[in-house]
Design a protein around this motif. Sequence first.
Motif, PDB file in Angstrom:
ATOM      1  N   ASN A 589      32.122  70.353  -6.502  1.00  0.00           N
ATOM      2  CA  ASN A 589      33.533  70.686  -6.264  1.00  0.00           C
ATOM      3  C   ASN A 589      33.803  71.190  -4.853  1.00  0.00           C
ATOM      4  OD1 ASN A 589      34.201  69.998  -8.853  1.00  0.00           O
ATOM      5  ND2 ASN A 589      33.556  72.012  -9.637  1.00  0.00           N
ATOM      6  N   THR A 590      32.769  71.331  -4.075  1.00  0.00           N
ATOM      7  CA  THR A 590      32.999  71.822  -2.719  1.00  0.00           C
ATOM      8  C   THR A 590      33.122  70.641  -1.758  1.00  0.00           C
ATOM      9  OG1 THR A 590      30.676  71.929  -2.171  1.00  0.00           O
ATOM     10  CG2 THR A 590      31.631  73.905  -3.167  1.00  0.00           C
ATOM     11  N   LEU A 591      33.657  70.972  -0.602  1.00  0.00           N
ATOM     12  CA  LEU A 591      33.909  69.924   0.378  1.00  0.00           C
ATOM     13  C   LEU A 591      32.611  69.288   0.886  1.00  0.00           C
ATOM     14  CD1 LEU A 591      36.521  68.898   1.636  1.00  0.00           C
ATOM     15  CD2 LEU A 591      36.108  70.434   3.579  1.00  0.00           C
ATOM     16  N   LEU A 592      31.604  70.135   1.015  1.00  0.00           N
ATOM     17  CA  LEU A 592      30.372  69.669   1.656  1.00  0.00           C
ATOM     18  C   LEU A 592      29.255  69.486   0.638  1.00  0.00           C
ATOM     19  CD1 LEU A 592      30.363  72.151   4.682  1.00  0.00           C
ATOM     20  CD2 LEU A 592      31.412  69.897   4.560  1.00  0.00           C
ATOM     21  N   TYR A 593      29.555  68.864  -0.481  1.00  0.00           N
ATOM     22  CA  TYR A 593      28.539  68.837  -1.538  1.00  0.00           C
ATOM     23  C   TYR A 593      27.322  67.994  -1.162  1.00  0.00           C
ATOM     24  CZ  TYR A 593      29.874  64.210  -3.390  1.00  0.00           C
ATOM     25  OH  TYR A 593      30.089  62.875  -3.555  1.00  0.00           O
ATOM     26  N   TYR A 594      26.271  68.211  -1.922  1.00  0.00           N
ATOM     27  CA  TYR A 594      24.982  67.577  -1.638  1.00  0.00           C
ATOM     28  C   TYR A 594      25.001  66.156  -2.184  1.00  0.00           C
ATOM     29  CZ  TYR A 594      19.919  67.562  -0.847  1.00  0.00           C
ATOM     30  OH  TYR A 594      18.652  67.306  -0.372  1.00  0.00           O
ATOM     31  N   LYS A 595      25.424  65.243  -1.338  1.00  0.00           N
ATOM     32  CA  LYS A 595      25.618  63.878  -1.809  1.00  0.00           C
ATOM     33  C   LYS A 595      24.416  62.993  -1.486  1.00  0.00           C
ATOM     34  CE  LYS A 595      28.360  59.870  -0.636  1.00  0.00           C
ATOM     35  NZ  LYS A 595      29.266  59.424   0.396  1.00  0.00           N
ATOM     36  N   GLU A 596      23.780  62.510  -2.549  1.00  0.00           N
ATOM     37  CA  GLU A 596      22.703  61.541  -2.355  1.00  0.00           C
ATOM     38  C   GLU A 596      23.258  60.170  -2.698  1.00  0.00           C
ATOM     39  OE1 GLU A 596      18.639  62.583  -3.330  1.00  0.00           O
ATOM     40  OE2 GLU A 596      19.379  64.255  -4.507  1.00  0.00           O
ATOM     41  N   ALA A 597      22.872  59.178  -1.942  1.00  0.00           N
ATOM     42  CA  ALA A 597      23.418  57.845  -2.200  1.00  0.00           C
ATOM     43  C   ALA A 597      22.419  56.780  -1.787  1.00  0.00           C
ATOM     44  CB  ALA A 597      24.720  57.647  -1.419  1.00  0.00           C
ATOM     45  N   LYS A 598      22.503  55.654  -2.464  1.00  0.00           N
ATOM     46  CA  LYS A 598      21.568  54.564  -2.168  1.00  0.00           C
ATOM     47  C   LYS A 598      21.762  54.030  -0.743  1.00  0.00           C
ATOM     48  CE  LYS A 598      19.689  50.423  -4.259  1.00  0.00           C
ATOM     49  NZ  LYS A 598      18.434  50.473  -4.858  1.00  0.00           N
ATOM     50  N   ASP A 599      23.002  54.123  -0.281  1.00  0.00           N
ATOM     51  CA  ASP A 599      23.212  53.709   1.105  1.00  0.00           C
ATOM     52  C   ASP A 599      23.392  54.930   2.016  1.00  0.00           C
ATOM     53  OD1 ASP A 599      25.627  54.617   0.299  1.00  0.00           O
ATOM     54  OD2 ASP A 599      26.789  52.899   1.005  1.00  0.00           O
ATOM     55  N   GLY A 600      22.909  56.070   1.564  1.00  0.00           N
ATOM     56  CA  GLY A 600      22.979  57.288   2.377  1.00  0.00           C
ATOM     57  C   GLY A 600      22.250  57.077   3.703  1.00  0.00           C
TER      58      GLY A 600
END
Length: 874
Positions: A589-600
Motif C-alpha cells: 500500500n505504500t508508494l515505494l513498495y518492494y516490487k519484484e517482476a519478471k521484467d524487473g
Amino acid sequence: MPQANRMNRDRSDVMNNEEALVNNGTTVNNGTTADNETHIPVPHGLDDLEVQEWLESLDSVLESSGPEVATEILERLRAHATVSGIDLPFSANTPYANTIPARLEPLFPGDQELERRIKSLIRWNALAMVVRANRVEHNIGGHISTFASAATLYEVGFNHFFRARTPEFEGDTVYFQGHASPGIYARAFLEGRLSAQKLENFRRELKPGGGLSSYPHPWLMPDFWEFPTVSMGLSPLMSIYQARFNRYLEDRGLKPVTDAKVWAFLGDGETDEPESLGAITLASREKLDNLIFVVNCNLQRLDGPVRGNGQIIQELESAFRGAGWNVIKVLWGSEWDPILERDTEGLLVKRMGELVDGEYQKLVVESGAYVRQHFFGSDPRLLQLVEPLPDEALRRLRLGGHDPRKVYAAYKAAVEHKGRPTVILARTIKGYGLGEAGEGKNVTHQQKKLNEEELQEFRSRFGIPLNDQDCIEVPFYRPAEDSIEIQYLRARREALGGYVPKRSVRSQLLVADHDELFKEFYEGSEGREVSTTMAYVGMLRKMLRDPEMGKLIVPIVPDEARTFGMESLFRTVGIYSSVGQRYEPVDVNTLLYYKEAKDGQILEEGITEAGSMASFIAAGSAYATHGINTIPFFIYYSMFGFQRIADFIWAAADMRTRGFLLGGTAGRTTLSGEGLQHQDGNSHVLALPVPNLRAYDPAFAYEIAVIIQDGIRRMYKDGENIFYYITLMNEPYAMPPMPGDVKDGILRGMYKFRASENKKSKLRAQLFGSGSILREALQAQDILDQKYGVAADVWSVTSYKALYTDAVESERWNRLHPNEKPRVPYVTQTLADAPGALVAATDYIKTLPTMVSKWMPRRLDLGIDPEKPNPVTS
Ligand SMILES: Cc1ncc(C[n+]2csc(CCOP(=O)(O)OP(=O)(O)O)c2C)c(N)n1
Ligand SMILES: [Mg+2]
C-alpha cells in the motif's frame, strides 16, 4: 505388494535398511570421508523375502509406468515414513558408480576412432608447446598434465556440443580451465586458426610474429579468449551469474529466448576456493538449466591429492545434490561395464566406494598385478570377476572421464536436463598418458620437460606419426589439410556453427549525446542540500527513463538500495525476479513498495559483493558475449569493494568489462560513526593498479554528471574498453553550479574550484581537496584568509589516479621521443603559475596525493614532516 502391517517394525531397523539401500552397501560419512569401518548390521527381524517383494514391486512399477511414477511413489513413501515417525537418515550421496548405467547410454554419434586420433594429435601439440617453450627458455612454465587429464572432456564438447556464435544463434558460452590452455591452443592449431609460430611463442608474446598468452586473457588475446579463468574459483561463480544474466536479458526482452548453454570447466582442487561453491544455491534456486559445470576430478591439485584421505567426488556430489543440482558422475569407463554386469551381488560397487582417493591415486601409478592384489584382492569373489583378464588389461581399465562414450552420455543428459543446473563429476588421471614422466604422480602438475624416452613413449602410446629421431625434437604436427582428420574436425565444427573460443565485439553503439539528460545537474541544487549519493541516484533515475539507453541500464545492489536512497526505483523499474512476484509484499500500500517482476530491471543480489560483481561483469561484457550494450551501475559500500573483491575487479578489467562501479559511503570521514569497518582510506589506492579503470572522487553533482556522461560516451558511443570507479558520500550540502567550463579539468583530474578573493596578500597557498573533504578545504580557505591573511586557492582534485597516469605517460613519451618538444604533465601545467604552499587534504592514505607531488612545482605538504615545512613564497 508388501502388507501394511509389515511396515510396523522397529524404527532403527528400518533406518539401517534404508541406509543400506541408499548407499548400496557403502556408507560414506556425509560424503566427506569414506568410512571403511562402518558395518551395517542386518536389522533384526528383516525378512529377505519381504525385501524381495518390495524390490519386485518397485521393478514392476518401473516397468509398467516408468521412472517418474516410480520416483513419485518413493517420494510419497518417504514422506509417509516421516509422518509415521521414522527418522530417515539423510545422505546426499549415491554409490561410487556411474550415474548413467551402461544400458541407458545413448549411441555415440561420432567416429570414435577418428576422434581419438584427432585428440591424440591435440595432446601431442599441447605437450610440444610446453616442452619446446621450456627448452628455449628454461622454466618459462606452462602445464601439460591438466589438459592431459581433461582432453576427452574438451574433445567431446568440441566435436558434439559447444555451439559457436552465428548470425542466427548466440552460441554457447564456455569457461575453459585456465591451466588447460595449451590443449585449447593445440586444437585451434589443428583447426588452422593459430599458426605454428604462435604456438612456438607460447608465453613469449613479444617474439616476432607474436605468441600466445599463458592463460585465457581476453585483454591479451581479444579475438580468442572470452573469459579469464586462471585465478581459480572466479570462473565457477562468474559462470553462474552469466547463466542468470542470460535469463535476465531474455526476461527483459533484450535477447531472444534460446537454449544456449553456459559450460564451466573446473578443477577438483579448484573447488576448495570458497567462490567455487559459494553461489551454487543461486543456480538451483533460479533453475538455471542453461548451466553445466564439468569438474575434472583427477583427484589431484598442485601439491598432491585433493582429498587423499577422503573422496572428493562424493564430497562434491553431496554438496551439489544438497544444493539442488542435477549431479552426473562419470567414474568408470566402458571396460568396467562387463565386469560390473557379472557382479550380481553389488560387491564391486561396494568396493569402489571403500577406497580413499590416496589409494586410488596409487592404483594409477602401480602395475596391473598390484591392482589385482590390492583392489580386487579384498574379496575372492571380486578376484573371480576379473580372473579372465590379464594384468595389462587391469592396468588399462579406463576411467569414465577418459571414455568418450561415457562423457558423451553425460553431456547429452546434461543439455537435455530441465529445471536444474547440472554438474558432471568426471574421474580422470592427472597427466594421463605421460607414463613415467608424471602420470598420476604428485609432481605432475609442474612437469614441463620430458626426456627422449618419455617423448617416444608418449608418441607411441598416442600413435603420432613421427620416427624416433624426429620425435625427440618435439615438432608441432598437423596432418595435411585434406587428411581425414582435418576434414572431420572441420566438418564437426561447421556443424556446430564455427570455432570456439572466439571473442567478437558487435554491439550497436549509442548515438545520442545525452546533453539534455545531464544538464540539470550542471546547474546545482539551488540551495537544496543533497549528498553526492543522492545526486547520483537522481542521475540514475533520469538515465533509466532515457529513450535510448534506459532499457540498457542494469542497476546492481548487494542489499544496499535503501542505504543509498534507491528504494524509489523498486517501484519504478522493479526488481528482477525470474518468477515475478508470488506474494503480496507487506508494503504494497505504500508508494515505494518492494516490487519484484519478471521484467524487473534492478539486480538485487542480496549480500554478495562477489555475486554482484559477477553480474557487473556479465552485464558489462554483454557487448561482446551477446552483442548487447548493457550498462551496469553497481553500487556498494566502498569498503566492501576493492578490499573484498579486487580479484573479480581485476578479472573484469582483463575481460574488457565496461560500466560504473560506485563506492558509496567512501572515505574515512563520511560515515565515521560506523567505526573502523567503514573507514575507507584505501579504495582509491587499491584502484591504482587496474590500468583500464578510471577512478574519480568527485565532490559535486556536476562533477559526477560530467564524469558519467563522458564515461557513457567513451564506453558506449566510442567503444573504449575502460570502466569507472566513482566514490560517493553521505554529507548533504548545497550543490553549486558548475563554475565555468571546467569539464576538461574534472575529467583530467583537477581544476581550480574557487580562487582566493584576497588579491593583496603576499602569503599564498594552494589547497587540494576531493570528495566531501573539499568542503573542509573551502573552510580552511576562509580561515586562512580571515585569521592569517593567507590568500589560498582551492582545487577540486577529482582523480589523483588520472593525474598520476597522465604524468607517467608524459614522461614515457618524452623518453621515447627525445628529439621532440617534451610533453608537460597536466598537473605540472595546471600548477605552473600557482604560488605558495601546496597543501592536500584527503580521506585516503597519504600515498595517494604524494604520488603526484614530484610533478608539482613544489613539494606537496601533507603535514608529514613538520621539520621541513613548505616554503610559503610570495
Ligand atoms: C586463486 C589461485 N590460487 C592458486 C593458483 C595456483 N594453482 C594453479 S593450478 C593449481 C592446482 C589446480 O588443481 P585443480 O584445480 O585440481 O586442477 P587440475 O590441474 O588438477 O585439473 C594451483 C594451486 C591459482 N591459479 N589461482
Ligand atoms: Mg585436479
